[in-house]
Enzyme design. Structure first.
Site, PDB file in Angstrom:
ATOM      1  N   CYS A 142      18.588  10.561  -4.691  1.00 50.33           N
ATOM      2  CA  CYS A 142      17.370   9.610  -5.185  1.00 50.33           C
ATOM      3  C   CYS A 142      17.486   9.309  -6.581  1.00 50.33           C
ATOM      4  O   CYS A 142      19.230   9.544  -7.162  1.00 50.33           O
ATOM      5  CB  CYS A 142      15.822   9.653  -5.266  1.00 50.33           C
ATOM      6  SG  CYS A 142      15.760   8.252  -5.289  1.00 50.33           S
ATOM      7  N   LYS A 163      11.504  -4.153  -4.849  1.00 54.95           N
ATOM      8  CA  LYS A 163      11.681  -2.554  -3.955  1.00 54.95           C
ATOM      9  C   LYS A 163      12.138  -2.683  -2.537  1.00 54.95           C
ATOM     10  O   LYS A 163      11.814  -2.827  -1.476  1.00 54.95           O
ATOM     11  CB  LYS A 163      10.622  -1.917  -4.299  1.00 54.95           C
ATOM     12  CG  LYS A 163      10.206  -0.982  -4.144  1.00 54.95           C
ATOM     13  CD  LYS A 163       8.615  -0.229  -4.859  1.00 54.95           C
ATOM     14  CE  LYS A 163       8.755   1.311  -4.723  1.00 54.95           C
ATOM     15  NZ  LYS A 163       7.375   2.035  -4.061  1.00 54.95           N
ATOM     16  N   SER A 191      12.483   5.012  -1.189  1.00 55.97           N
ATOM     17  CA  SER A 191      12.115   3.917  -2.090  1.00 55.97           C
ATOM     18  C   SER A 191      12.381   4.409  -3.808  1.00 55.97           C
ATOM     19  O   SER A 191      12.299   5.116  -4.652  1.00 55.97           O
ATOM     20  CB  SER A 191      10.836   4.905  -1.870  1.00 55.97           C
ATOM     21  OG  SER A 191      10.097   4.122  -2.992  1.00 55.97           O
ATOM     22  N   HIS A 234      15.191   9.986   0.698  1.00 54.80           N
ATOM     23  CA  HIS A 234      14.068  11.306   0.503  1.00 54.80           C
ATOM     24  C   HIS A 234      13.811  11.647   2.129  1.00 54.80           C
ATOM     25  O   HIS A 234      12.388  11.498   2.940  1.00 54.80           O
ATOM     26  CB  HIS A 234      13.052  10.798  -0.236  1.00 54.80           C
ATOM     27  CG  HIS A 234      12.937   9.898  -1.539  1.00 54.80           C
ATOM     28  ND1 HIS A 234      12.800  11.401  -2.261  1.00 54.80           N
ATOM     29  CD2 HIS A 234      13.369   9.527  -2.593  1.00 54.80           C
ATOM     30  CE1 HIS A 234      13.071  10.687  -3.352  1.00 54.80           C
ATOM     31  NE2 HIS A 234      12.072   9.889  -3.795  1.00 54.80           N
ATOM     32  N   GLU A 236      12.954  14.685   2.405  1.00 54.09           N
ATOM     33  CA  GLU A 236      11.833  15.762   2.072  1.00 54.09           C
ATOM     34  C   GLU A 236      10.156  15.080   1.649  1.00 54.09           C
ATOM     35  O   GLU A 236       9.840  15.308   2.100  1.00 54.09           O
ATOM     36  CB  GLU A 236      12.023  16.509   0.880  1.00 54.09           C
ATOM     37  CG  GLU A 236      11.520  15.877  -1.053  1.00 54.09           C
ATOM     38  CD  GLU A 236      12.722  14.189  -0.822  1.00 54.09           C
ATOM     39  OE1 GLU A 236      12.119  13.849  -2.066  1.00 54.09           O
ATOM     40  OE2 GLU A 236      13.239  14.527  -0.612  1.00 54.09           O
ATOM     41  N   ARG A 248      -0.943   2.783  -2.632  1.00 57.01           N
ATOM     42  CA  ARG A 248      -1.060   2.737  -4.836  1.00 57.01           C
ATOM     43  C   ARG A 248      -0.626   0.926  -5.118  1.00 57.01           C
ATOM     44  O   ARG A 248      -0.975   1.011  -6.260  1.00 57.01           O
ATOM     45  CB  ARG A 248       0.090   3.724  -5.518  1.00 57.01           C
ATOM     46  CG  ARG A 248      -0.115   4.178  -6.601  1.00 57.01           C
ATOM     47  CD  ARG A 248       0.877   4.765  -7.192  1.00 57.01           C
ATOM     48  NE  ARG A 248       2.535   4.050  -6.902  1.00 57.01           N
ATOM     49  CZ  ARG A 248       3.757   4.607  -6.612  1.00 57.01           C
ATOM     50  NH1 ARG A 248       3.745   6.372  -6.999  1.00 57.01           N
ATOM     51  NH2 ARG A 248       4.893   4.421  -6.349  1.00 57.01           N
TER      52      ARG A 248
END
Length: 310
Positions: A142, A163, A191, A234, A236, A248
């Protein structure tokens, strides 16, 4: 792990041509074996979560891998206890004279800052120089991809209008050792607010794109000598990671969009559809088995410097 076969078995030549790891019985009796040494520079604020996610993928191979966790000394972590950091981590000064078979540099939530404004940028530059000489293979994830492309190749990062968040279909463009066993299309979580200039990646002589998405652009690419691996998403991530990020951002009043291809029927109150874990495990397994274990020298003092070609 390799398959041990008789040196004259006809299948051996065929399997080797396909990139399958086989060794003959004579070599098996004489080979030296040691654990792979893997350094992880963890730049994420939630360090324990990231450790767990990466180690879960790394452990999905019968290879014995010795892990060294590393943190930047020029940044004070606010989300991880000092006790945890002092017990389990080393700073760069403590490992700068060591050598590694492989190295991982994680993402970080600093992408909207200019690179030079990141408080540990100077130290990260030292790490980037270090892995060229002291790690056979390095995986960037990333934001670390964007930082490495800028540092090594002068490739700029750009801002998205909003985003980018979701799990996006990604096409396999090349059949290589890294993408061995990949489907023609797979999914990868993303992200982030920024991306590296696609045209500059395509023009870089040292880089080749292996997987890409119409939405996210190049998703998996590598240096042509296979010593640098870049993962813009990502793989992972846990199943609920994007959900936690979405909730969030809602609390912060950022009015985030629902992550794409993530919740069933795009309902944030519904179940999550995990579409990415199988290929993420395969990518890490291929990386460690084919691009590290088979290629790194047994004696790490014999490591040669990774050359950069812009």
């Amino acid at each position: 792990m390799p398959v041990v076969i008789h040196r004259d078995l006809p299948a051996g030549k065929i399997l080797k041509s396909e990139g399958v790891f086989v060794i003959d019985d004579r070599r098996a009796k004489t080979q030296d074996i040691r654990p792979l040494r893997l350094g992880i520079l963890n730049l994420m604020p939630t360090k324990i979560t990231t450790e767990t996610q990466l180690l879960r993928l790394i452990s999905n191979t019968p290879l014995q891998v010795e892990i060294q966790l590393i943190r930047p000394v020029s940044h004070e972590s606010k989300n991880t206890s000092r006790e945890h950091l002092e017990k389990f981590y080393r700073n760069f000064d403590e490992i700068r004279n060591q050598s590694f078979d492989a190295f991982i540099i994680t993402g970080a939530p600093v992408e909207r800052l200019n690179f030079e404004d990141v408080d540990y940028w100077e130290e990260l530059g030292e790490v980037f120089d270090f892995v060229r000489k002291n790690s056979y293979s390095t995986l960037f994830i990333c934001w670390a991809v964007q930082a490495a492309l800028y540092y090594y190749y002068g490739i700029e990062k750009r801002d998205y209008p909003e985003k980018l968040c979701g799990v996006f279909p990604t096409k396999t463009l090349q059949s290589t050792l890294l993408t061995k066993g990949f489907d023609d299309e797979f999914y990868l979580p993303h992200s982030r607010y920024t991306f590296s200039d696609v045209k500059q990646i395509q023009q870089a002589k040292d880089l080749e794109i292996l997987c890409a998405s119409e939405v996210t652009g190049p998703s998996v690419f590598q240096s042509k000598d296979e010593r640098f691996l870049f993962l813009t998403g990502h793989g992972e991530y846990d199943p609920d990671t994007l959900k936690k990020e979405y909730e969030r951002d809602l609390i912060k009043g950022l009015e985030p969009k629902i992550p794409s291809n993530y919740f069933e029927k795009d309902n944030p109150k519904g179940p999550i559809i995990n579409r990415w874990m199988a290929h993420s495990n395969l990518l890490f397994s291929n990386w460690l088995n084919y691009l590290v274990y088979q290629k790194t020298p047994y004696d790490l003092r014999q490591l040669t410097e990774k050359k950069i070609s812009n």
